[in-house]
Design a protein around this motif. Structure first.
Motif, PDB file in Angstrom:
ATOM      1  N   ALA A  67     -29.261  42.013  65.672  1.00  0.00           N
ATOM      2  CA  ALA A  67     -28.078  41.560  64.954  1.00  0.00           C
ATOM      3  C   ALA A  67     -27.753  42.447  63.760  1.00  0.00           C
ATOM      4  CB  ALA A  67     -28.253  40.122  64.500  1.00  0.00           C
ATOM      5  N   GLY A  68     -28.689  43.302  63.372  1.00  0.00           N
ATOM      6  CA  GLY A  68     -28.451  44.179  62.232  1.00  0.00           C
ATOM      7  C   GLY A  68     -29.592  45.153  62.061  1.00  0.00           C
ATOM      8  N   THR A  69     -29.353  46.177  61.249  1.00  0.00           N
ATOM      9  CA  THR A  69     -30.365  47.213  61.073  1.00  0.00           C
ATOM     10  C   THR A  69     -31.605  46.693  60.351  1.00  0.00           C
ATOM     11  OG1 THR A  69     -28.576  48.830  60.933  1.00  0.00           O
ATOM     12  CG2 THR A  69     -30.751  49.576  60.273  1.00  0.00           C
ATOM     13  N   GLY A  70     -31.421  45.700  59.483  1.00  0.00           N
ATOM     14  CA  GLY A  70     -32.574  45.124  58.803  1.00  0.00           C
ATOM     15  C   GLY A  70     -33.597  44.608  59.807  1.00  0.00           C
ATOM     16  N   GLN A  71     -33.110  43.907  60.826  1.00  0.00           N
ATOM     17  CA  GLN A  71     -34.000  43.383  61.862  1.00  0.00           C
ATOM     18  C   GLN A  71     -34.636  44.501  62.673  1.00  0.00           C
ATOM     19  OE1 GLN A  71     -31.983  40.550  64.351  1.00  0.00           O
ATOM     20  NE2 GLN A  71     -31.441  39.193  62.655  1.00  0.00           N
TER      21      GLN A  71
END
Length: 329
Positions: A187-191
């Motif tokens: 869902a996002g680069t953090g993940q």
């Protein structure tokens, strides 16, 4: 009696024209301009918009007011549709992201038409990178592709969805090279960064702003390749995919656009204000965290870049549809 009637009609028409002119002359001072962002508050696009807005309004007029409005969802489609359905008066401006803006309509029905946007100017061009842990056995993109062609789906790559720069780059790479990677969507680069550092995926696609200092991460990372036309100034020692023999160019660009129905003189004023804002010392100070990716281009030049990128995107969309991998309509 005919002459006075004709004169009265002429006077009424003239009054209407004058009133209309005064309305246009009031732009941009008689109400706030909405700068619409297709992603949640706090994200990279939102931060860019909020940093830029006060300097844009400063260079429009003394009383102009720009407010950032978040319309997240569907890879920016909700925000893009909102802007195109708004009044064509210059008070609704989009912060658009490519490739999602121009790629998603090729693979599914979208509530907006990318050809209905008039681009004001590109603000940033964020290099798309293939990032590995520093202990990865792969040293070059060419070596990686050769290994995966010999053993398909033996390497997992995280990316942020089909319409993202990483998702597009990965799929074009597979199409161009014939290598079959295991895609892992996030869902996002953090993940995806957490998954990479934890060893849950072998590598990830990410924008430079997400990994500005790979060697300084909690788990040391390394950039295997960059998917841009030429080596980015801040990555002089990292080869491009083209240098490795793979014609995959998918930067993550962000900039401003309005509906083509907005009058040309308003568009010109927006472009002049954008250009002035990006040169403003105050903005350059405020934008230090992403100064490396600032890459202004006026609307027509940016549009040419998008037009030049259409062929590989169209080819990819056709392949995804043929293999049943396009998103549901």
């Amino acid at each position: 009696m005919k002459f006075p009637i004709r004169a009265a009609i002429y006077s009424t028409a003239l009054l209407g024209t004058t009133a209309c002119t005064s309305v246009w002359a009031a732009w941009p001072n008689d109400k706030p301009i909405e700068l619409v962002v297709g992603f949640s508050a706090g994200g990279e696009t939102d931060v860019l918009a909020r940093t830029l807005a006060p300097f844009m309004q400063k260079h429009l007029s003394d009383t102009a007011n720009i407010v950032v409005v978040n319309k997240p969802g569907a890879s920016g489609a909700i925000a893009n549709a909102y802007v195109q359905r708004a009044s064509k008066d210059g008070y609704t401006v989009a912060m658009v992201n490519t490739p999602p803006m121009n790629f998603m309509p090729l693979v599914q029905s979208t509530p907006y038409d990318p050809d209905q946007f008039a681009l004001i100017g590109r603000v940033v061009s964020d290099p798309t990178l293939l990032v590995v842990r520093d202990d990865s056995p792969y040293k070059t993109l060419k070596e990686l592709v050769a290994a995966v062609k010999a053993k398909p789906e033996s390497v997992s790559i995280g990316q942020n969805g089909l319409g993202s720069n990483g998702g597009v780059a990965l799929n074009i790479l597979m199409l161009e090279s014939g290598a079959s990677f295991t895609e892992v969507p996030f869902a996002g680069t953090g993940q995806s960064k957490v998954a990479l550092m934890g060893g849950h995926v072998d590598m990830i696609f990410a924008s430079h702003t997400a990994v500005p200092n790979p060697a300084g991460e909690q788990k040391k990372l390394r950039i295997l390749g960059q998917f841009v036309e030429e080596r980015a100034p801040m990555l002089p020692n990292v080869p491009t995919a083209k240098e490795e023999g793979f014609d995959v160019v998918v930067p993550s660009d962000r900039g401003l656009a309005v509906d083509k129905g907005v009058p040309t003189d308003v568009r010109d004023k927006l472009q002049a204000a954008l250009e002035a804002a990006l040169k403003d010392p105050g903005f350059l100070e405020a934008a230090k965290s992403f100064s490396a990716i600032l890459a202004y281009k006026p609307g027509p030049a940016w549009q040419k870049d998008i037009d030049d990128a259409k062929a590989p995107l169209t080819k990819l969309a056709a392949e995804l549809k043929q293999n049943g991998r396009a998103p549901a309509q």
